[in-house]
Design an enzyme around this catalytic site. Structure first.
Site, mmCIF file in Angstrom:
data_model
loop_
_atom_site.group_PDB
_atom_site.id
_atom_site.type_symbol
_atom_site.label_atom_id
_atom_site.label_comp_id
_atom_site.label_asym_id
_atom_site.label_seq_id
_atom_site.Cartn_x
_atom_site.Cartn_y
_atom_site.Cartn_z
ATOM 1 N N ALA A 131 0.843 -1.182 0.000
ATOM 2 C CA ALA A 131 0.000 0.000 0.000
ATOM 3 C C ALA A 131 0.882 1.237 0.000
ATOM 4 O O ALA A 131 2.105 1.144 -0.141
ATOM 5 C CB ALA A 131 -0.930 -0.016 1.211
ATOM 6 N N ASP A 285 -12.045 0.409 7.776
ATOM 7 C CA ASP A 285 -11.496 0.212 6.439
ATOM 8 C C ASP A 285 -11.826 -1.195 5.947
ATOM 9 O O ASP A 285 -10.954 -1.912 5.454
ATOM 10 C CB ASP A 285 -9.981 0.436 6.469
ATOM 11 C CG ASP A 285 -9.413 0.816 5.105
ATOM 12 O OD1 ASP A 285 -10.197 1.243 4.241
ATOM 13 O OD2 ASP A 285 -8.204 0.686 4.903
#
Length: 514
Positions: A131, A285
């Protein structure tokens, strides 16, 4: 304090990169101030920008901080619109990982002995996920446990700090434009974003989040939180149990797996409600990349595993009670009560009429009541809701931003499991029971007792304040009052429109930089 010229230069470079992908085209509309329209149009001169904006690619070109900001903006369709929100969802996808040699330096520095081989039998050099801020490798500990090792990217802290500093500067100038810009509170959005990123930069906090979340969902045994390896974890490295499951985004693998999709969708919804409604601490998330289906085994049906605990949300008990009543009222069509709650909570300014607000809610709620989620036109629904927030001067509630985003995520994932599931039908019994338990006569009596005890405990402090405000004659005078804290001026010697125009002029020069 960063100089204005530095902020402007960063924005010029970033703006040019965004313009190449058409990401500034929305700012060219007639609704934007003249200065903003001018900047957006000048910035894309000679770029060959596509007509359809590619927001995800544009933010990806700007850098890791912009990617994180894009993920945050995906929670705010009222700011950027539903189409841009849908596009920014792509920022959840994996990014190119750094070579393991670069990450190995981070790992060695965080472990006693400065050598990961003293603690792990092996580590796969190929990352299983990457990420904007960290990447993950699979490993085996010296005692034979399968684990996931998450490591922050080198230099990410300084990179994010510089970018956020400029975001705050820009948000302040934008808010000074007033009107709709002030109502949307961009400074509050950036402040929330800053809090998220700071939390994510300390992986010990992520480990603590996972531990607390595991306690929160104890009553949902099919909602699995991996255990933490505290001995091998640190500020820049997190080691957790490996979840042996199929990533929710792998539709082909899930299609080949025999499991009860409806039941797992209910596990997801109930797990979320146990966090957000019952405890007020929730994973914020829960997109498909962070959820796994654990295949049936050992007499258990399929279970749901969740990872990545960097972004968590909290809401206090009063806000949770408001939320539960709002959900229950929307599900049952009690728009009058939903409207009253908005006024009681202060979400709608008191000069508006509660009856008119209830009617506005009905216009949005009735067309979708009884429909399956897949049959609801989300664009029309959001347009209706945003029209209400504007008409009734509803300011953004920063503490609810994460919750709003997560609810949308949970419903989307539930639909991938079972296209026929109606999240609100699944939620209704849970919310109804919680409202009954938390707002019944016994709960109300207990709340009043607690409130009264707390009020009594404040009497000594209030008495001291009264004495201080009403000194005994002849007593020594109090010291001079402290001067007010200096307020950092967001607008320098230049007004915001002129700063924007200057940025637009400079953007043309940035064109020659590539």
């Amino acid at each position: 304090m960063t100089a204005t010229v530095t902020h402007l230069w960063r924005m010029l470079v970033w703006g040019r990169r965004l313009a190449r992908h058409g990401a500034l085209r929305p700012f060219e509309s007639a609704k934007a101030p003249f200065a903003m329209r001018a900047v957006a149009r000048i910035a894309r001169i000679g770029t060959g920008a596509p007509v359809t904006p590619d927001f995800a690619a544009g933010l990806g070109a700007v850098g890791p901080a912009a990617i994180k900001l894009g993920q945050a903006l995906a929670t705010r369709p009222d700011l950027i619109g539903p189409e841009a929100t849908a596009d920014l969802v792509r920022l959840q996808d994996s990014l190119p990982p750094l070579p393991f040699a670069a990450m190995e330096t981070v790992l060695n520095a965080s472990l006693p002995g400065n050598d990961w081989r003293l603690h792990f039998a092996s580590i796969d050099p190929v990352a299983v996920g990457a990420a904007s801020m960290a990447q993950v490798h699979r490993g085996v500990t010296n005692d034979g446990r399968q684990v996931a090792i998450k490591m922050l990217r080198p230099g990410i802290e300084a990179m994010l700090a510089e970018a956020i500093d400029t975001y705050q500067w820009a948000a302040g100038h934008i808010e000074l434009l007033g009107g709709e810009f002030a109502r949307l509170r961009p400074r509050a959005v950036i402040a929330t974003f800053k809090g998220w990123t700071e939390a994510e930069l300390d992986l010990r906090r992520e480990a603590s989040n996972a531990s607390e979340l595991a306690e929160t969902v104890k009553g949902e045994p099919d909602f699995v939180i991996p255990g933490i390896d505290w001995a091998r974890s640190s500020r820049r490295v997190l080691v957790i149990d490996w979840i042996d499951g199929i990533k929710m985004g792998d539709t082909a693998a899930l299609a080949a797996l025999d499991f009860d999709r409806r039941k797992l969708a209910e596990v997801l919804v109930h797990g979320f409600l146990a966090q957000a409604i019952a405890k007020g601490f929730f994973h914020a998330d829960m997109h498909q990349g962070n959820l796994f289906v654990i295949p049936p085994r050992d007499g258990h049906g399929a279970r749901l595993g969740v990872i990545d605990f960097g972004i968590m949300g909290r809401i206090n008990r009063r806000a949770r009670m408001y939320l539960a009543e709002i959900l229950f009222g929307l599900v049952t069509g009690n728009y009058a009560r939903v409207a009253e709650i908005h006024f009681e909570a202060g979400y709608v300014p008191p000069h508006h009429n509660v009856g008119a607000f209830a009617t506005a809610l009905r216009a949005v709620g009735e067309p979708i009541r009884g429909k399956r989620a897949k049959d609801v036109n989300i664009t029309q629904l959001l347009d209706g809701l945003f029209a209400i927030t504007r008409s009734f001067d509803m300011a953004v509630q920063p503490h609810l931003l994460l919750l709003q985003k997560t609810m949308v995520m949970v419903e989307g994932v539930a639909l991938t499991l079972d296209p026929h599931v109606n999240m609100w039908e699944v939620a209704e019994p849970y919310v109804r029971d919680w409202v009954r338990d938390e707002m019944g006569p016994e709960a109300i009596l207990a709340d009043r007792l607690v409130e009264n005890v707390r009020a009594l405990s404040q009497l000594p402090r209030l008495l001291r304040q009264w004495v201080a405000a009403n000194p005994i004659p002849g007593a020594a005078p109090e010291g001079a009052p402290l001067p007010p804290l200096p307020v950092r001026k967001l607008a320098t010697g230049w007004s915001t429109p002129w700063l924007l125009l200057a940025a637009g002029a400079g953007a043309a020069g940035v064109y020659w930089l590539g």
